[in-house]
Design a protein around this motif. Structure first.
Motif, PDB file in Angstrom:
ATOM      1  N   GLN A 222     106.081 -10.754  26.115  1.00  0.00           N
ATOM      2  CA  GLN A 222     106.971 -10.199  25.088  1.00  0.00           C
ATOM      3  C   GLN A 222     107.640 -11.312  24.287  1.00  0.00           C
ATOM      4  O   GLN A 222     107.743 -11.243  23.060  1.00  0.00           O
ATOM      5  CB  GLN A 222     108.032  -9.311  25.742  1.00  0.00           C
ATOM      6  CG  GLN A 222     108.757  -8.491  24.702  1.00  0.00           C
ATOM      7  CD  GLN A 222     110.100  -7.987  25.197  1.00  0.00           C
ATOM      8  OE1 GLN A 222     110.384  -8.053  26.392  1.00  0.00           O
ATOM      9  NE2 GLN A 222     110.921  -7.483  24.302  1.00  0.00           N
ATOM     10  N   ALA A 223     108.057 -12.344  25.005  1.00  0.00           N
ATOM     11  CA  ALA A 223     108.694 -13.467  24.310  1.00  0.00           C
ATOM     12  C   ALA A 223     107.692 -14.132  23.370  1.00  0.00           C
ATOM     13  O   ALA A 223     108.026 -14.503  22.244  1.00  0.00           O
ATOM     14  CB  ALA A 223     109.229 -14.472  25.322  1.00  0.00           C
TER      15      ALA A 223
ATOM     16  N   TYR B 145     102.955 -15.437  18.730  1.00  0.00           N
ATOM     17  CA  TYR B 145     101.861 -16.039  19.507  1.00  0.00           C
ATOM     18  C   TYR B 145     100.985 -14.910  20.027  1.00  0.00           C
ATOM     19  O   TYR B 145     101.493 -13.937  20.587  1.00  0.00           O
ATOM     20  CB  TYR B 145     102.461 -16.829  20.676  1.00  0.00           C
ATOM     21  CG  TYR B 145     101.453 -17.546  21.553  1.00  0.00           C
ATOM     22  CD1 TYR B 145     101.240 -18.914  21.404  1.00  0.00           C
ATOM     23  CD2 TYR B 145     100.747 -16.881  22.552  1.00  0.00           C
ATOM     24  CE1 TYR B 145     100.329 -19.590  22.204  1.00  0.00           C
ATOM     25  CE2 TYR B 145      99.833 -17.542  23.360  1.00  0.00           C
ATOM     26  CZ  TYR B 145      99.639 -18.897  23.181  1.00  0.00           C
ATOM     27  OH  TYR B 145      98.758 -19.565  23.986  1.00  0.00           O
ATOM     28  N   ASP B 146      99.698 -15.052  19.875  1.00  0.00           N
ATOM     29  CA  ASP B 146      98.804 -14.000  20.329  1.00  0.00           C
ATOM     30  C   ASP B 146      98.547 -14.173  21.828  1.00  0.00           C
ATOM     31  O   ASP B 146      97.680 -14.947  22.238  1.00  0.00           O
ATOM     32  CB  ASP B 146      97.488 -14.074  19.538  1.00  0.00           C
ATOM     33  CG  ASP B 146      96.506 -12.995  19.998  1.00  0.00           C
ATOM     34  OD1 ASP B 146      96.903 -12.150  20.819  1.00  0.00           O
ATOM     35  OD2 ASP B 146      95.354 -13.021  19.530  1.00  0.00           O
ATOM     36  N   ALA B 147      99.349 -13.430  22.634  1.00  0.00           N
ATOM     37  CA  ALA B 147      99.273 -13.601  24.089  1.00  0.00           C
ATOM     38  C   ALA B 147      97.934 -13.150  24.648  1.00  0.00           C
ATOM     39  O   ALA B 147      97.544 -13.550  25.744  1.00  0.00           O
ATOM     40  CB  ALA B 147     100.415 -12.838  24.754  1.00  0.00           C
ATOM     41  N   GLY B 148      97.222 -12.324  23.887  1.00  0.00           N
ATOM     42  CA  GLY B 148      95.946 -11.806  24.382  1.00  0.00           C
ATOM     43  C   GLY B 148      94.800 -12.796  24.205  1.00  0.00           C
ATOM     44  O   GLY B 148      93.756 -12.667  24.836  1.00  0.00           O
ATOM     45  N   SER B 149      94.980 -13.805  23.373  1.00  0.00           N
ATOM     46  CA  SER B 149      93.847 -14.701  23.084  1.00  0.00           C
ATOM     47  C   SER B 149      93.592 -15.646  24.257  1.00  0.00           C
ATOM     48  O   SER B 149      94.526 -16.137  24.891  1.00  0.00           O
ATOM     49  CB  SER B 149      94.121 -15.511  21.820  1.00  0.00           C
ATOM     50  OG  SER B 149      95.175 -16.408  22.070  1.00  0.00           O
TER      51      SER B 149
ATOM     52  N   ALA C  43     103.062 -28.430  25.065  1.00  0.00           N
ATOM     53  CA  ALA C  43     104.132 -29.409  24.822  1.00  0.00           C
ATOM     54  C   ALA C  43     104.495 -29.519  23.332  1.00  0.00           C
ATOM     55  O   ALA C  43     104.727 -28.513  22.683  1.00  0.00           O
ATOM     56  CB  ALA C  43     103.733 -30.754  25.419  1.00  0.00           C
ATOM     57  N   ILE C  44     104.482 -30.747  22.782  1.00  0.00           N
ATOM     58  CA  ILE C  44     104.929 -30.901  21.387  1.00  0.00           C
ATOM     59  C   ILE C  44     104.009 -30.136  20.438  1.00  0.00           C
ATOM     60  O   ILE C  44     104.439 -29.639  19.400  1.00  0.00           O
ATOM     61  CB  ILE C  44     105.056 -32.398  20.988  1.00  0.00           C
ATOM     62  CG1 ILE C  44     105.766 -32.538  19.650  1.00  0.00           C
ATOM     63  CG2 ILE C  44     103.699 -33.094  20.954  1.00  0.00           C
ATOM     64  CD1 ILE C  44     107.172 -31.985  19.614  1.00  0.00           C
ATOM     65  N   ARG C  45     102.762 -29.975  20.833  1.00  0.00           N
ATOM     66  CA  ARG C  45     101.835 -29.213  19.970  1.00  0.00           C
ATOM     67  C   ARG C  45     102.302 -27.758  19.875  1.00  0.00           C
ATOM     68  O   ARG C  45     102.209 -27.125  18.833  1.00  0.00           O
ATOM     69  CB  ARG C  45     100.420 -29.242  20.549  1.00  0.00           C
ATOM     70  CG  ARG C  45      99.895 -30.639  20.704  1.00  0.00           C
ATOM     71  CD  ARG C  45      98.615 -30.645  21.503  1.00  0.00           C
ATOM     72  NE  ARG C  45      98.203 -32.023  21.750  1.00  0.00           N
ATOM     73  CZ  ARG C  45      97.121 -32.344  22.435  1.00  0.00           C
ATOM     74  NH1 ARG C  45      96.347 -31.402  22.934  1.00  0.00           N
ATOM     75  NH2 ARG C  45      96.803 -33.609  22.633  1.00  0.00           N
ATOM     76  N   PHE C  46     102.771 -27.230  20.996  1.00  0.00           N
ATOM     77  CA  PHE C  46     103.269 -25.851  21.015  1.00  0.00           C
ATOM     78  C   PHE C  46     104.505 -25.770  20.113  1.00  0.00           C
ATOM     79  O   PHE C  46     104.611 -24.908  19.245  1.00  0.00           O
ATOM     80  CB  PHE C  46     103.611 -25.441  22.458  1.00  0.00           C
ATOM     81  CG  PHE C  46     103.873 -23.984  22.633  1.00  0.00           C
ATOM     82  CD1 PHE C  46     102.882 -23.152  23.140  1.00  0.00           C
ATOM     83  CD2 PHE C  46     105.095 -23.421  22.296  1.00  0.00           C
ATOM     84  CE1 PHE C  46     103.105 -21.788  23.303  1.00  0.00           C
ATOM     85  CE2 PHE C  46     105.330 -22.064  22.454  1.00  0.00           C
ATOM     86  CZ  PHE C  46     104.329 -21.241  22.955  1.00  0.00           C
ATOM     87  N   SER C  47     105.450 -26.696  20.320  1.00  0.00           N
ATOM     88  CA  SER C  47     106.702 -26.653  19.542  1.00  0.00           C
ATOM     89  C   SER C  47     106.425 -26.751  18.051  1.00  0.00           C
ATOM     90  O   SER C  47     107.017 -26.027  17.243  1.00  0.00           O
ATOM     91  CB  SER C  47     107.626 -27.795  19.959  1.00  0.00           C
ATOM     92  OG  SER C  47     108.064 -27.603  21.277  1.00  0.00           O
ATOM     93  N   LEU C  48     105.523 -27.660  17.680  1.00  0.00           N
ATOM     94  CA  LEU C  48     105.252 -27.821  16.246  1.00  0.00           C
ATOM     95  C   LEU C  48     104.509 -26.621  15.666  1.00  0.00           C
ATOM     96  O   LEU C  48     104.565 -26.356  14.470  1.00  0.00           O
ATOM     97  CB  LEU C  48     104.469 -29.113  15.979  1.00  0.00           C
ATOM     98  CG  LEU C  48     105.220 -30.412  16.329  1.00  0.00           C
ATOM     99  CD1 LEU C  48     104.401 -31.637  15.936  1.00  0.00           C
ATOM    100  CD2 LEU C  48     106.599 -30.473  15.685  1.00  0.00           C
ATOM    101  N   GLY C  49     103.869 -25.863  16.554  1.00  0.00           N
ATOM    102  CA  GLY C  49     103.173 -24.652  16.099  1.00  0.00           C
ATOM    103  C   GLY C  49     104.146 -23.511  15.820  1.00  0.00           C
ATOM    104  O   GLY C  49     103.787 -22.529  15.168  1.00  0.00           O
TER     105      GLY C  49
END
Ligand code: PEP
Ligand code: MG
Length: 640
Positions: free
Chosen positions: A381-382, A388-392, A403-409
Motif C-alpha cells: 500500500q505504501a 511504485y508498481d508493487a506487482g512488477s 538504495a539511492i537509485r530508489f530514492s532518486l526514482g
C-alpha cells in the motif's frame, strides 16, 4: 544477556525442564553459525511463515455492515483469548510484567472508540476492516507523538500490538508470535524459524509481552539484513541450522550455545551444571565489559580510535549510549519506512531523527538516506501511494532499483526525508550518508535535492541546517576503484563491506547456499579495502567501515593495520571489540598487512593471520576458525 539467561533458568523451573529433558528419548544436536553470542535455555516454539502484512481492499457500500460485524467479532475473539491467558497466568509462574501487559491490552480492547472510529473509517473510505484498523492506528500514533511524552509514546506500541492481534484474527492467518504468547507460561522460549523477514524481526523487536531468549534460523546467512537485525535483538542466535524445522518439535527442550555454534535438543540432564557455569562466566564478562564504557578507544601503542554504533530503530539509540558509542556511524533509516501502510511524513521523520540526535548529545549522528529496495521494501500500500508498481517482478533485487537509485526514482519521498533530516540537524551534529553510490552524478543530484529541500524549508519559514556533511557509502567496487573522484565531492565515506564483498565476489549475501564463498579474507577484498582506506586517509577525508566485519576482533585488526581508525557496528558488539582493540598494536597490525600482501589465496591469508595471532599470544589463535566471522574451509579451493 547473561542476566536474561540466568532468569530463564530460574523462571523456566529448571527441575521441571530437567525432568522433561531426561524423560525424552531423543537427544541430538544441530550445528549452526553464530550471529549473536551467548547461551539460551528454553522450550522450542516453531514460528510460521513470516508474512505479517495486512491485506488492503476496497468494499462495496452494501458490505459495510458485514465488515462491522467481522471487526466486532475479531475484537471479541482477541478479548476472550487474552482473558483466558490472564486466567491461566494468574496462578502460574508468568512474570508480573507480562501479566500487566495483558491486562493493559484487555483495557485497550474495551475502549469503544477503537470500534466506533474504525467503523467510521470503513464507512467513509469503503475499505476492509484490517486496513481501517491500520489507519486508526496511524491516527493514534500521530496524536500520541504530539504529546511529546516518552511514556505515552511507548503506550501506542501496546495499542499497535492489540490492533495487530485483531488483524490476525480478521485475516484468519496464523500469527507466529501468538504461538509464542501461549507458550509464555514457560517464560523461556527459543524461536525456531525457517527464516524471518527483516519486517518480522522488527515486529519481534518491538514486542514486550513475550520473552524470547534465543533464536534458531534454519536458513539465513551472516550478512543478511535479517541476521543483522536479529543481532540487535541481543539474544543468542544461530543461523544456517540445517534440519531445525523438521527435527525440532514445539516444546522440545533446547540448549542453544551460540558461541560454539551448537544447538542441543533435549539435552541430557548431566549437561545442566555446565550450562550454569557458562552463564556465570558470561555474566562476569559482561560486568567487566561495562567498566570499559567510558574508556576512550585506543590501541596499546596510542593510536586514537572511534567506535560508532549502527542502529536500525530510533529506540536502539539507548543501546548506543549505554555502550559508550562515540556517535551513530550508521542509522539504517529505511526501517522507518517498512511495516506500515502509510509512509512516514516529514514531521514524523523529523521527530524521530530529532529524538536520536538529542539522545546523542552533540556526538555525530550519521543518517543514511533510505536504503530501500531489494529485501527492504515498504508495504504494497505504501508503495502504491508513491506510484511504485508493487506487482512488477524485480529481476535481480540486489542489482536493481535499490538504495539511492530508489530514492532518486521517487523524488517526493526523497525530498521529504531530506527536509526532515535538515530540520533535525538544527539539534545536533547530523551527517547524511548516501547508500550504494555508483556514479559521481548521483552526488551532484543529491546535492541539488538538498538545495531544493533547504529552499522549501526556507519558503515555509521552518528552521533548518544550512550545512550538513555529506558522505557516501563505498559498496560498489567501481566507487572503490575510482575513489579520488568521489572523495572530491564528499565530506566523508563509509565502507559497507557487506555489500562491497557481495558485489566484488558476485556472491549473494542473502543466499545461504553460497555463503561458503562469501569470504572477507579473499586477497582481492583485502587489497581493495587497504587501497580504499589509504586513499581516503591520504586525501584527509574521514573513512569508516560499517559492515559486519568491523566488529569482528580479528578482522578489525586487519582494518587497523590498513590504517582504519573509525569502526561502526551493532551496539552489542562495541564493548567486546573495544576490549580487544585496547590490547592491539597498530604498528604490529600494519606489519601483518604488509605480510598479507604476498598472499594469493584465502587459505594463505588465514595461515599468516593465524601465525601472527600465535606470535602475539592471542587466545583467539586457537579459535581462529570459530572466531572469524566467516570460517570457510571450502573457500580455499573456491578462491585459490
Ligand atoms: C553494508 O553493506 O556493509 C552496510 C552496512 O549496509 P547494509 O548491511 O544495510 O546493506
Ligand atoms: Mg549495504
Amino acid at each position: 544477556m547473561p542476566e536474561e539467561v540466568e532468569k530463564v533458568l530460574a523462571d523456566a523451573a529448571p527441575e521441571e525442564v530437567q525432568q522433561e529433558a531426561s524423560a525424552r528419548i531423543e537427544s541430538f544436536s544441530l550445528a549452526g553459525t553464530k550471529v549473536c553470542s551467548g547461551v539460551a535455555f528454553g522450550y522450542a516454539q516453531q514460528l510460521g511463515e513470516g508474512e505479517l502484512e495486512v491485506p488492503h481492499f476496497s468494499i462495496e457500500k452494501a458490505q459495510t455492515r458485514a465488515e462491522f460485524t467481522r471487526l466486532r467479532a475479531a475484537i471479541n475473539t482477541v478479548a476472550k483469548e487474552l482473558t483466558e491467558l490472564l486466567e491461566n497466568s494468574s496462578h502460574g509462574d508468568a512474570p508480573p510484567e507480562a501479566i500487566a501487559f495483558i491486562e493493559m491490552h484487555c483495557q485497550i480492547l474495551k475502549d469503544e472508540s477503537l470500534i466506533t472510529d474504525t467503523q467510521d473509517i470503513i464507512r467513509d473510505r469503503l475499505i476492509n476492516a484490517e486496513w481501517a484498523l491500520s489507519i486508526k492506528l496511524e491516527d493514534l500514533r500521530r496524536a500520541f507523538e504530539e504529546l511529546d511524552d516518552d511514556y505515552l509514546a511507548e503506550r501506542v506500541e501496546d495499542i499497535a500490538q492489540v490492533v495487530e492481534r485483531v488483524q490476525r484474527v480478521l485475516t484468519g492467518r496464523r500469527r507466529p508470535a501468538d504461538t509464542v504468547t501461549q507458550a509464555m507460561r514457560d517464560s523461556a522460549v527459543i524461536l525456531v524459524a525457517e527464516d524471518l523477514s527483516p519486517a518480522d524481526v522488527l515486529i519481534l523487536k518491538r514486542r514486550r509481552d513475550i520473552s524470547i531468549t534465543g533464536l534458531v534460523i534454519e536458513n539465513g546467512s551472516l550478512t543478511s539484513h535479517t541476521a543483522i537485525l536479529a543481532r540487535s535483538l541481543e539474544i543468542p542466535t544461530l543461523v544456517h541450522v540445517t534440519g531445525a524445522r523438521e527435527r525440532i518439535e514445539n516444546d522440545d527442550v533446547l540448549l542453544l550455545d551460540a558461541d560454539r555454534g551448537l544447538l542441543i535438543v533435549n539435552p541430557e540432564t548431566e549437561l545442566l551444571p555446565r550450562i550454569s557455569n557458562r552463564i556465570q562466566q558470561l555474566k562476569a564478562v559482561r560486568a567487566r565489559l561495562k567498566e570499559l564504557k567510558s574508556t576512550p578507544a585506543a590501541t596499546a601503542d596510542g593510536e586514537v580510535l572511534h567506535l560508532f554504533a549502527n542502529i536500525a530503530l530510533p529506540e536502539d539509540v539507548r543501546d548506543a549510549v549505554n555502550n559508550g558509542a562515540d556517535g551513530i556511524g550508521l542509522f539504517r533509516s529505511e526501517f522507518l519506512f517498512m511495516n506500515r501502510p502509510v509512509l512516514p511524513s516529514e514531521d514524523e521523520q523529523y521527530e524521530t531523527y530529532r529524538r536520536v540526535v538529542r539522545s546523542m548529545k552533540g556526538k555525530p549522528v550519521t543518517i543514511r538516506t533510505a536504503d530501500l529496495g531489494g529485501d527492504k521494501m515498504p508495504s504494497n500500500q505504501a508503495l502504491e501511494s508513491i506510484g511504485y508498481d508493487a506487482g512488477s517482478a524485480v529481476v535481480n533485487p540486489a542489482l536493481g532499483q535499490r538504495a539511492i537509485r530508489f530514492s532518486l526514482g521517487f523524488p517526493e519521498l526523497f525530498l521529504t526525508q531530506l527536509r526532515a533530516i535538515l530540520r533535525a540537524a538544527c539539534d545536533g551534529n547530523v551527517r547524511i550518508l548516501i547508500p550504494m553510490l555508483s556514479r559521481v552524478s548521483e552526488i551532484q543530484i543529491v546535492t541539488e535535492y538538498l538545495k531544493k529541500a533547504q529552499q522549501e524549508l526556507k519558503d515555509r519559514g521552518v528552521p533548518y541546517a544550512q550545512k550538513v556533511s555529506l558522505g557516501g557509502m563505498i559498496e560498489v567496487p567501481a566507487v572503490a576503484i575510482s575513489l579520488p573522484i568521489f572523495l572530491r565531492k564528499l565530506d566523508f565515506v563509509s565502507i559497507g563491506t557487506n555489500d562491497l564483498i557481495q558485489y566484488m565476489l558476485a556472491v549473494d549475501r542473502e543466499d545461504a547456499s553460497v555463503s561458503q564463498i562469501y569470504d572477507p579474507m579473499h586477497p582481492a577484498v583485502l587489497s581493495i579495502l587497504s587501497k580504499t582506506i589509504s586513499t581516503a586517509n591520504r586525501a584527509g577525508k574521514e573513512i569508516s567501515v560499517c559492515g559486519e566485519v568491523a566488529a569482528d576482533p580479528i578482522y578489525a585488526k586487519l582494518l587497523l593495520g590498513m590504517g582504519l581508525r573509525n569502526f561502526s557496528m551493532d551496539c552489542a558488539r562495541l564493548l567486546p571489540l573495544k576490549e580487544k582493540l585496547l590490547t592491539y598494536s597498530a604498528a604490529q597490525a600494519a606489519d601483518l598487512i604488509k605480510r598479507l600482501r604476498r598472499c594469493d589465496t584465502c587459505s594463505s591469508v588465514r595461515n599468516i593471520v593465524h601465525e601472527h595471532l600465535l606470535a602475539c599470544g592471542d587466545p583467539q589463535a586457537k579459535e581462529l576458525a570459530a572466531c572469524l566471522v566467516y570460517p570457510m574451509p571450502q573457500a580455499k579451493s573456491a578462491a585459490a
